[in-house]
Design an enzyme around this catalytic site. Structure first.
Site, PDB file in Angstrom:
ATOM      1  CG  HIS A 181      -6.025   5.145  -1.984  1.00 19.24           C
ATOM      2  ND1 HIS A 181      -5.885   3.501  -2.477  1.00 19.24           N
ATOM      3  CD2 HIS A 181      -7.142   5.361  -1.664  1.00 19.24           C
ATOM      4  CE1 HIS A 181      -7.466   3.110  -2.459  1.00 19.24           C
ATOM      5  NE2 HIS A 181      -7.926   3.972  -2.210  1.00 19.24           N
ATOM      6  CG  HIS A 209     -11.281   6.099  -5.445  1.00 11.87           C
ATOM      7  ND1 HIS A 209     -10.808   6.398  -5.683  1.00 11.87           N
ATOM      8  CD2 HIS A 209     -11.937   5.307  -3.917  1.00 11.87           C
ATOM      9  CE1 HIS A 209      -9.311   5.534  -4.623  1.00 11.87           C
ATOM     10  NE2 HIS A 209     -10.341   5.438  -4.094  1.00 11.87           N
ATOM     11  CD  GLU A 226     -16.350   4.943   0.679  1.00 13.44           C
ATOM     12  OE1 GLU A 226     -16.256   4.437   2.125  1.00 13.44           O
ATOM     13  OE2 GLU A 226     -15.725   4.829  -0.229  1.00 13.44           O
ATOM     14  CG  ASP A 227     -13.170   7.919   2.705  1.00 14.92           C
ATOM     15  OD1 ASP A 227     -13.968   7.546   2.855  1.00 14.92           O
ATOM     16  OD2 ASP A 227     -12.194   7.632   2.296  1.00 14.92           O
ATOM     17  CG  ASP A 269     -10.143   0.792  -4.088  1.00 14.95           C
ATOM     18  OD1 ASP A 269      -9.581   2.053  -3.373  1.00 14.95           O
ATOM     19  OD2 ASP A 269     -11.603   1.827  -3.624  1.00 14.95           O
ATOM     20  CG  ASP A 290      10.344 -29.730 -12.969  1.00 14.82           C
ATOM     21  OD1 ASP A 290      11.192 -29.638 -13.190  1.00 14.82           O
ATOM     22  OD2 ASP A 290      10.933 -31.330 -13.831  1.00 14.82           O
TER      23      ASP A 290
HETATM   24 MN    MN Z   1     -10.351   3.760  -2.104  1.00 16.28          MN
END
Ligand code: MN
Length: 724
Positions: free
Chosen positions: A61, A85, A89-90, A152, A272
């Site tokens: 990711h 990034h 956070e993770d 992201d 069109d």
């Molecule tokens: Mn992310």
């Protein structure tokens, strides 16, 4: 054909770090690419063992996010921050560690992206979307954080199909409500268009699929004619020796959908149109190519738009025209230079467009943001175009506002420097009037604390609490200010009514009369003569010192009657048995003169001062002599036996110039339960300093004790109370 279309299936071959490196090598130095590779190894280790919902290793990711930014030719810092990034956070990898490994700048970028992720948009409050966007932009100090966040979001939208229904809808909604307008504001068109199409597909899968199918069929039918027109255009431009690129353009799914929906048009009416883009070397050529086009096919009157001379609000520049094509089909043509094309595609990101070896890395993020803003302003300047957009973006990027949350997650917009009191009043004036404390981010904080964007503010109220006049010193909003003022005014009016009634009673007592003695008729007549509707209005004016009580008394007691009462006119200031007693807690309608600072125990006189109520002076005050000329304004006053407030007294000291003498004096004063309000010092000569100290006291006895105590210091050669 450059138009990006949504791939029907996710490409099976994953994008790898080696692919990213190849892409990066096309515009970065080899050293920079190596550093990015190091970031990849760091990120891969940090995310080791984590997987995406699709089952792929998590690092795929951030890698894709980096690719999106690399396609925009973003600088190496942004690419590294994109790879890292989700690390703060993770994963347990803290900001400090990123800073240690890759420097403060990158750590700040990563931290910025994580902070945005922490605020979640509550789709219930759609009216708040605009505030939310502003808040997001205001929170970031570096606009690259937003670019990374957009990339992201783009990758998350590309892979949204793995999520369950509800989550998919929520994210798609948020994308259309929040991220699309931001991308649009920053001029990042190609990213915006893709987000829109992905959002539509996630929100309305059926509509999107049907529309896609219709477009596919229509495109098949039109293939031949598009070919034919494209060839004619190319041939003509070739004849005239223009160097340019010609491409057919497809309308995007979402824009077709929106047009059909908002303008109630059929698919054919919207679709069109045959659209082409011609990209030339410079703007001068653009106008000449336009001439050639108008010569090739007849232009449709009223459809020509010169967005080069008058750019769109976000800096977009291009020439637009519509031509009558073969068989009468309408042809939309956009003509612009390569530079304009770059801006049209990626907006603000075009200003990061990285060329190695130009030292462009040295330009700070803020400088680049300014540069972009400046370029847009420059474009707008001479065109008379609305500057509103610029104002908006400027405010967003360099905000004068703070965006804070209520405990329920609503966003309130306040001016920069606003405090919890401003917050309380902007919730409701009742909340403001009764607030006593607050929690900022769940921690108790003083009411004067300036608020910052992103904080959650909770106001604690108490029934019966009142606004504090000192709030006026720090509130920022007009709403808080007006509310506090009007509350204090009401309070003052209540105090004034009570005092006014008292004063009138006292004055009537001189004539041995009571207010109750008068008939309703008499009082009514008097009120009418003064033009009052209610007696409280009269009391208030007496209390505020606007209408002297003796004059009112005289009106009630006609001259001949008052003569009977021992010729003692109501205005007589002689000592009587009915002075007004001062307790010190009369509120805002009784104040103490700053010239003589009367304290309980002093002989005092009162003077009705228009609008201020009664001002108390000491009898010996020099200013009192002047007031003697206005006998109607005199009020006879005396201290009540026990007063319940602190009063101000001023002391004058001569002290030896010795180190630490001030500290000794200050501590003796505070030992005596008194506070120092103010100190003024002036050196008299080499050995002595003269001091003026303002202190709080209860009464004369208290003051005497303080003075005795201070005098015990050897450094103090003289101490006197200053009066008038
Ligand atoms: Mn992310």
């Amino acid at each position: 054909m450059t138009a990006k279309q949504i791939p029907d299936v996710i490409p099976p071959i994953a994008f790898r770090i080696s692919d990213l490196c190849t892409l990066l090598e096309s515009y970065l130095e080899i050293e920079q690419v190596k550093e990015i590779y190091r970031a990849y190894l760091f990120g891969a280790e940090a995310h080791d063992g984590q997987h995406r919902r699709s089952g792929e290793p998590y690092i795929t990711h951030p890698l894709e996010v980096a690719k999106i930014l690399a396609d925009m030719r973003m600088d190496p810092q942004s690419i590294i921050a994109a790879i890292l990034h989700d690390v703060i956070e993770d994963t347990p990898t803290a900001k400090e560690q990123v800073a240690h490994e890759f420097g403060e700048e990158i750590a700040e970028l990563v931290d910025g992206v994580s902070k945005i992720a922490q605020i979640t948009f509550n789709s219930q409050a759609e009216a708040q979307a605009e505030n939310f966007r502003k808040m997001m932009l205001a929170m970031v100090k570096d606009i690259r954080v937003i670019l990374i966040k957009l990339a992201d979001r783009l990758h998350n939208m590309r892979t949204i199909s793995v999520l369950d229904n509800e989550k998919r809808r929520r994210i798609a909604n948020e994308t259309l409500e929040i991220y699309v307008p931001i991308a649009n504001r920053l001029g990042m068109n190609s990213l915006r268009l893709e987000l829109e199409d992905l959002g539509l597909a996630a929100l309305y899968p059926t509509r999107s699929r049907v529309l896609k199918e219709v477009i596919r069929k229509a495109r098949g039918n039109r293939k031949e004619i598009i070919q034919q027109i494209e060839t004619s255009i190319k041939q003509r431009l070739c004849q005239e020796d223009f160097s340019c690129r010609v491409m057919g353009r497809e309308k995007h799914l979402y824009s077709i959908y929106k047009k059909m929906k908002t303008k109630q048009l059929s698919f054919n009416e919207v679709f069109d149109v045959y659209a082409f883009r011609i990209v030339v070397d410079n703007f001068d050529t653009a106008y000449r190519v336009l001439g050639a086009m108008h010569n090739l096919y007849k232009p449709v009157p009223g459809k020509f738009k010169d967005y080069i001379a008058i750019p769109k609000a976000n800096g977009y520049q291009s020439l637009h025209t519509v031509l009558f094509g073969p068989y009468g089909v309408p042809i939309e043509v956009q003509i612009r230079s390569e530079d304009m094309d770059k801006v049209a595609e990626s907006g603000i990101a075009a200003h990061w467009f990285y060329k190695s070896g130009e030292g462009s890395a040295a330009i700070s993020a803020e400088a680049r943001t300014h540069k972009w803003l400046r370029s847009v302003i420059e474009l707008q300047k001479n065109t008379g175009n609305s500057l509103e957009f610029i104002e908006n973006v400027k405010i967003d990027l360099f905000p004068d506002e703070v965006y804070v949350f209520t405990p329920k997650g609503e966003i309130l917009v306040l001016p920069r420097g606003a405090t919890p009191v401003d917050f309380a009043y902007s919730v409701h004036s009742d909340v403001g009037n009764t607030c006593v404390a607050c929690r900022v981010d769940r921690r108790l904080a003083p009411l004067r604390t300036p608020l910052y964007t992103g904080q959650t503010v909770e106001v604690i109220t108490a029934p019966g609490a009142k606004p504090n006049p000192s709030w006026l010193n720090f509130v920022m909003t007009a709403k808080a200010r007006t509310n506090i003022r009007s509350y204090l005014k009401n309070l003052q009016q209540e105090d004034a009514i009570i005092l006014g009634r008292k004063l009138l009673d006292k004055t009537l007592a001189y004539a041995s009369r009571k207010l109750e003695d008068f008939k309703k008729k008499e009082i009514k007549k008097m009120l009418k003569e003064y033009n009052y509707k209610e007696i409280d209005e009269l009391y208030m004016d007496i209390g505020l010192g606007t209408r002297p009580a003796p004059l009112v008394a005289r009106k009630l007691i006609p001259e001949e009657k008052s003569k009977k009462s021992k010729n003692k006119s109501a205005a007589n200031k002689g000592r009587s048995n009915h002075p007004l007693l001062i307790k010190g807690s009369e509120g805002m309608v009784v104040s103490y003169a700053k010239c003589c600072h009367p304290i309980p125990g002093d002989a005092i006189v009162g003077f009705a001062s228009t609008g201020k109520g009664i001002v108390i002076h000491t009898e010996s005050c020099n200013n009192v002599a002047d007031y003697k000329k206005l006998p109607d304004k005199w009020v006879e006053v005396e201290w009540e036996a026990s007063t319940d407030s602190d009063f101000i007294a001023e002391l004058r000291l001569d002290v030896a110039n010795r180190r630490g003498v001030l500290a000794i004096i200050a501590s003796s004063i505070s030992d005596m339960d008194s506070n120092i309000e103010n100190i003024f010092m002036e050196e008299k000569d080499g050995t002595t300093t003269s001091m003026n100290i303002t202190v709080t006291v209860k009464n004369r006895q208290h003051l005497a004790r303080i003075m005795r105590r201070v005098r015990t210091n050897k450094s103090v050669s003289r101490i006197v109370r200053k009066k008038g």
